[in-house]
Design a protein around this motif. Structure first.
Motif, PDB file in Angstrom:
ATOM      1  N   LEU A 135      -4.568  10.456  26.420  1.00  0.00           N
ATOM      2  CA  LEU A 135      -5.700  10.363  27.358  1.00  0.00           C
ATOM      3  C   LEU A 135      -5.232  10.189  28.803  1.00  0.00           C
ATOM      4  N   GLY A 136      -3.940  10.420  29.041  1.00  0.00           N
ATOM      5  CA  GLY A 136      -3.395  10.419  30.404  1.00  0.00           C
ATOM      6  C   GLY A 136      -3.175   9.038  30.991  1.00  0.00           C
ATOM      7  N   LEU A 137      -2.944   8.050  30.153  1.00  0.00           N
ATOM      8  CA  LEU A 137      -2.773   6.687  30.674  1.00  0.00           C
ATOM      9  C   LEU A 137      -1.360   6.153  30.420  1.00  0.00           C
ATOM     10  N   GLU A 138      -0.410   7.092  30.307  1.00  0.00           N
ATOM     11  CA  GLU A 138       0.965   6.688  30.000  1.00  0.00           C
ATOM     12  C   GLU A 138       1.533   5.785  31.100  1.00  0.00           C
ATOM     13  N   LYS A 139       1.271   6.191  32.353  1.00  0.00           N
ATOM     14  CA  LYS A 139       1.809   5.423  33.488  1.00  0.00           C
ATOM     15  C   LYS A 139       1.245   3.995  33.491  1.00  0.00           C
ATOM     16  N   GLN A 140      -0.051   3.899  33.277  1.00  0.00           N
ATOM     17  CA  GLN A 140      -0.712   2.586  33.275  1.00  0.00           C
ATOM     18  C   GLN A 140      -0.210   1.729  32.117  1.00  0.00           C
ATOM     19  N   LEU A 141       0.054   2.402  31.003  1.00  0.00           N
ATOM     20  CA  LEU A 141       0.561   1.696  29.818  1.00  0.00           C
ATOM     21  C   LEU A 141       1.949   1.136  30.105  1.00  0.00           C
ATOM     22  N   ARG A 142       2.774   1.994  30.723  1.00  0.00           N
ATOM     23  CA  ARG A 142       4.164   1.606  31.020  1.00  0.00           C
ATOM     24  C   ARG A 142       4.193   0.476  32.052  1.00  0.00           C
ATOM     25  N   GLN A 143       3.299   0.594  33.032  1.00  0.00           N
ATOM     26  CA  GLN A 143       3.295  -0.415  34.108  1.00  0.00           C
ATOM     27  C   GLN A 143       2.536  -1.681  33.722  1.00  0.00           C
ATOM     28  N   ARG A 144       1.995  -1.679  32.517  1.00  0.00           N
ATOM     29  CA  ARG A 144       1.256  -2.848  31.996  1.00  0.00           C
ATOM     30  C   ARG A 144       0.179  -3.317  32.969  1.00  0.00           C
ATOM     31  N   VAL A 145      -0.576  -2.367  33.500  1.00  0.00           N
ATOM     32  CA  VAL A 145      -1.641  -2.744  34.434  1.00  0.00           C
ATOM     33  C   VAL A 145      -2.750  -3.464  33.663  1.00  0.00           C
ATOM     34  N   THR A 146      -3.500  -4.274  34.364  1.00  0.00           N
ATOM     35  CA  THR A 146      -4.600  -4.985  33.709  1.00  0.00           C
ATOM     36  C   THR A 146      -5.850  -4.113  33.736  1.00  0.00           C
ATOM     37  N   VAL A 147      -6.820  -4.490  32.956  1.00  0.00           N
ATOM     38  CA  VAL A 147      -8.070  -3.731  32.881  1.00  0.00           C
ATOM     39  C   VAL A 147      -8.712  -3.625  34.265  1.00  0.00           C
ATOM     40  N   ALA A 148      -8.647  -4.730  35.011  1.00  0.00           N
ATOM     41  CA  ALA A 148      -9.292  -4.771  36.325  1.00  0.00           C
ATOM     42  C   ALA A 148      -8.646  -3.791  37.311  1.00  0.00           C
ATOM     43  N   GLU A 149      -7.386  -3.409  37.036  1.00  0.00           N
ATOM     44  CA  GLU A 149      -6.691  -2.499  37.956  1.00  0.00           C
ATOM     45  C   GLU A 149      -6.995  -1.024  37.677  1.00  0.00           C
ATOM     46  N   LEU A 150      -7.731  -0.772  36.611  1.00  0.00           N
ATOM     47  CA  LEU A 150      -8.052   0.615  36.258  1.00  0.00           C
ATOM     48  C   LEU A 150      -9.323   1.071  36.967  1.00  0.00           C
ATOM     49  N   SER A 151      -9.375   2.398  37.241  1.00  0.00           N
ATOM     50  CA  SER A 151     -10.623   2.948  37.791  1.00  0.00           C
ATOM     51  C   SER A 151     -11.647   3.035  36.652  1.00  0.00           C
ATOM     52  N   VAL A 152     -12.911   3.293  37.022  1.00  0.00           N
ATOM     53  CA  VAL A 152     -13.956   3.365  35.990  1.00  0.00           C
ATOM     54  C   VAL A 152     -13.626   4.473  34.986  1.00  0.00           C
ATOM     55  N   GLY A 153     -13.158   5.637  35.532  1.00  0.00           N
ATOM     56  CA  GLY A 153     -12.814   6.764  34.659  1.00  0.00           C
ATOM     57  C   GLY A 153     -11.698   6.396  33.696  1.00  0.00           C
ATOM     58  N   GLN A 154     -10.697   5.689  34.223  1.00  0.00           N
ATOM     59  CA  GLN A 154      -9.576   5.271  33.363  1.00  0.00           C
ATOM     60  C   GLN A 154     -10.055   4.285  32.293  1.00  0.00           C
ATOM     61  N   GLN A 155     -10.956   3.404  32.700  1.00  0.00           N
ATOM     62  CA  GLN A 155     -11.494   2.434  31.731  1.00  0.00           C
ATOM     63  C   GLN A 155     -12.229   3.161  30.607  1.00  0.00           C
TER      64      GLN A 155
END
Lengths: 234, 418
Positions: A135-155
């Protein structure tokens, strides 16, 4: 994949004022169906009926061969956990859990989906990671971003991953694009359809936005199948 | 499964929950502190007399007798004769009998006139004998033994010379300053009124009152120490007698004999029975104190209830998400109950630690200011049922918000929006 069948389903919040009266609605296994209806047409009530949180006053709701309206409350909860993935309009994620934990959460209440995830990916975590990567969230997964750091689309994409983990037979999305702009909306819808196909899930998307209809095999107008008087009177 | 979700959920609201934990911790600290002091006071009283089967004194209240003879609270209204003491001492069932003569003081500390064998016979706590920190029991007429608190508070050491005062007040205008005593022994601390006493021989009590009449010195009469030593100092009266029996069976027999003694109005009381009377008397105050502490704990839980209930509105979507993935209603209730349990457990643990540390730090102050000897500030097994009740009450507090959350999710289904 699940076949969804509604037969003579009636539901009313107030006695003698039915909100839903659906003579029949048949959705084939693997179909991508868009149910469109304006606000107040009973979309949310229909979703609560399909997920077994509400029971119809009469009629049959059959999903994947099971008449869920005849199941006990506990069995309906189990059925929902095992066979249905759900994507909300927004606020889909638990903010106190990580991305991966949000995705894995769906398997925590379902042994069936856990077994499927284990069978196909070796572990629930790997299944969740693969979904997020797809779903194109590899970078966010690797960087261990929090839910709050995601855009609405990413959420929303994380929510799709959670809904699809353990390959449920039916994927229901409730106005999932309402918080997205037109470009993001189309991209997200295409992604949702592609992922549902990949995981062999029947897709049922409910929205008031008729523009979404172009992406689906079939569009059902709720007011056409619902013969209850409340909406028409309104 | 649900546990990790509940833990993460609670952690995400840690700032709000911190204050609830703090409220509960403070209320548990108060509850524990009150309970500890209550238990220690009771223990201190129970510890004060051990191995003594009967206390004999002039007829009056049973409770009054034990209060003035053992705890040095109040004064005897009457004395008893030395002849009666001798009679009791020589009874064939009596193992030992020690005289107690009260009525004088030293800088606010009671002076006890007794015999040197008192230090061998008298026991405190679990049949513990009195031990000397320094020195030994008195042997000379003007020797004195002081309790641990007296030595510590007044900075006394062996060989120091002290004078006694007539009466038991902190300030006295009738000083026996012409008859100084030498400190010959300092006792180990016992956590009993022994620590706050000055011991001299019964003959010494007699000696310091030679040349005195009706509580004042006879004017113009100067008697030297040698003259006093040469006089017969056999006491005529004493305040009370502590008696130990050879066999417990003889106790009731002797008690009956003393109570029916025709020559002199005497009474003999069993220390345990008298203490029971005292507990009955102060139980109301104890219960009131505990009730106030329990109310404080209750107020803490009410605070938690309010916070949990007000947070439900903001957590509707969380519940809807959990329901959508198959969480059952009891999962939602369990989530809230777990949270209230967690807050209660953490609050209780912090409260216990706070009470232990506070008591540890306050121990010297309590000892000096109130004569309260806290043996152990730590948690005891007796505290566990009470703490369990606190945690249980806290956990049950979560049931109501849990039920409300369940009602909300039932009404919201999957469509909660905020």
């Amino acid at each position: 994949m699940a076949k969804v069948l509604l037969d003579k389903v009636k539901y009313s919040w107030i006695k003698d004022a039915p909100l839903l009266d659906i003579a029949t609605c048949d959705i084939q296994s693997g179909e991508r169906v868009f149910i469109q209806g304006p606000s107040g047409s009973g979309k949310s009530t229909l979703l609560n009926l399909l997920t077994g949180l509400l029971l119809p006053d009469s009629g049959v709701i059959n999903i994947a061969g099971s008449d869920i309206s005849s199941l006990s409350a506990v069995k309906r909860d189990c059925f929902r956990a095992d066979h249905i993935g759900f994507v909300f309009q927004q606020f889909n994620l638990l903010p106190y859990l990580s991305l991966i934990d949000n995705v894995m959460l769906a398997c925590r209440f379902s042994r069936v989906r856990t077994q499927r995830a284990l069978k196909h990916h070796g572990s629930v975590r790997k299944a969740a990671e693969q979904l997020l990567v797809e779903l194109g969230l590899e970078k966010q997964l690797r960087q261990r971003v929090t839910v709050a750091e995601l855009s609405v689309g990413q959420q929303q994409r994380v929510a799709v991953a959670r809904a699809l983990i353990g390959s449920p037979e039916l994927l229901i999305a409730d106005e999932p694009t309402s918080a997205l702009d037109a470009a993001s909306r189309d991209t997200f819808t295409e992604l949702l359809i592609a992922e549902a196909s990949r995981y062999n899930s029947t897709l049922l998307l409910v929205s008031h936005d008729e523009a979404l209809g172009q992406h689906f095999n079939r569009t059902i107008l709720l007011q056409h199948i619902n013969s209850a008087g409340v909406f028409h009177a309104a | 499964m649900l546990l990790s979700v509940a833990l993460s959920s609670s952690w995400s609201r840690r700032h709000t929950l911190f204050f609830i934990v703090l409220t509960i911790a403070l209320s548990v600290t108060l509850l524990m502190g009150v309970e500890k002091i209550r238990a220690e006071v009771r223990d201190s009283f129970n510890r004060s007399v051990s191995g003594t089967d009967l206390i004999v004194g002039a007829r009056g209240g049973e409770l009054q007798l034990i209060l003035y003879s053992i705890f040095h609270i109040g004064q005897a209204s009457n004395n008893m004769s030395w002849a009666s003491f001798e009679l009791i001492k020589n009874n064939k069932h009596v193992a030992w009998a020690e005289p107690i003569s009260l009525g004088d003081s030293h800088k606010g500390f009671r002076v006890v006139g007794t015999s040197a064998s008192f230090f061998e016979h008298y026991k405190v706590g679990q049949q513990t004998r009195l031990e000397f920190q320094h020195g030994r029991a008195f042997s000379d007429l003007f020797d004195a033994v002081v309790g641990a608190d007296v030595a510590r508070q007044l900075g006394y050491q062996l060989g120091e010379r002290i004078t006694l005062s007539h009466g038991v007040g902190k300030t006295s205008f009738s000083e026996h300053d012409d008859r100084p005593f030498s400190i010959i022994g300092v006792l180990e601390p016992t956590g009993t009124p022994i620590d706050q006493s000055v011991f001299v021989s019964s003959q010494a009590i007699e000696a310091i009152h030679v040349g005195w009449q009706a509580g004042s010195r006879i004017r113009g009469q100067q008697i030297s120490e040698d003259e006093i030593r040469s006089k017969s100092l056999q006491p005529k009266e004493l305040t009370a007698v502590l008696v130990a029996m050879k066999s417990k069976l003889g106790t009731f027999h002797l008690q009956r004999q003393i109570n029916n003694y025709k020559v002199e109005p005497l009474q003999a009381v069993l220390p345990g029975v008298a203490l029971q009377q005292m507990w009955q008397l102060i139980r109301v105050a104890e219960n009131a104190l505990l009730l106030v502490s329990a109310c404080v704990v209750l107020a803490g839980f009410m605070g938690m209830l309010a916070v949990l209930l007000t947070s439900l509105g903001a957590r509707r979507k969380e519940m809807a998400i959990l329901r959508s993935i198959g969480a059952r209603p009891w999962h939602i209730v369990a989530l809230l109950v777990f949270e209230s349990s967690l807050v209660s457990i953490v609050g209780t643990l912090i409260g216990v630690l706070m009470s232990v540390f506070l008591l540890m730090f306050a121990r010297p102050l309590l000892e000096v200011q109130f004569g309260l000897f806290i043996q152990s500030a730590g948690l005891s097994l007796d505290d566990l049922p009470m703490l369990f009740c606190v945690v249980l009450a806290g956990a049950l507090t979560g049931l109501w918000p849990g039920y409300r959350a369940y009602q909300m999710t039932a009404a919201d289904g999957l469509t909660a929006r905020y």
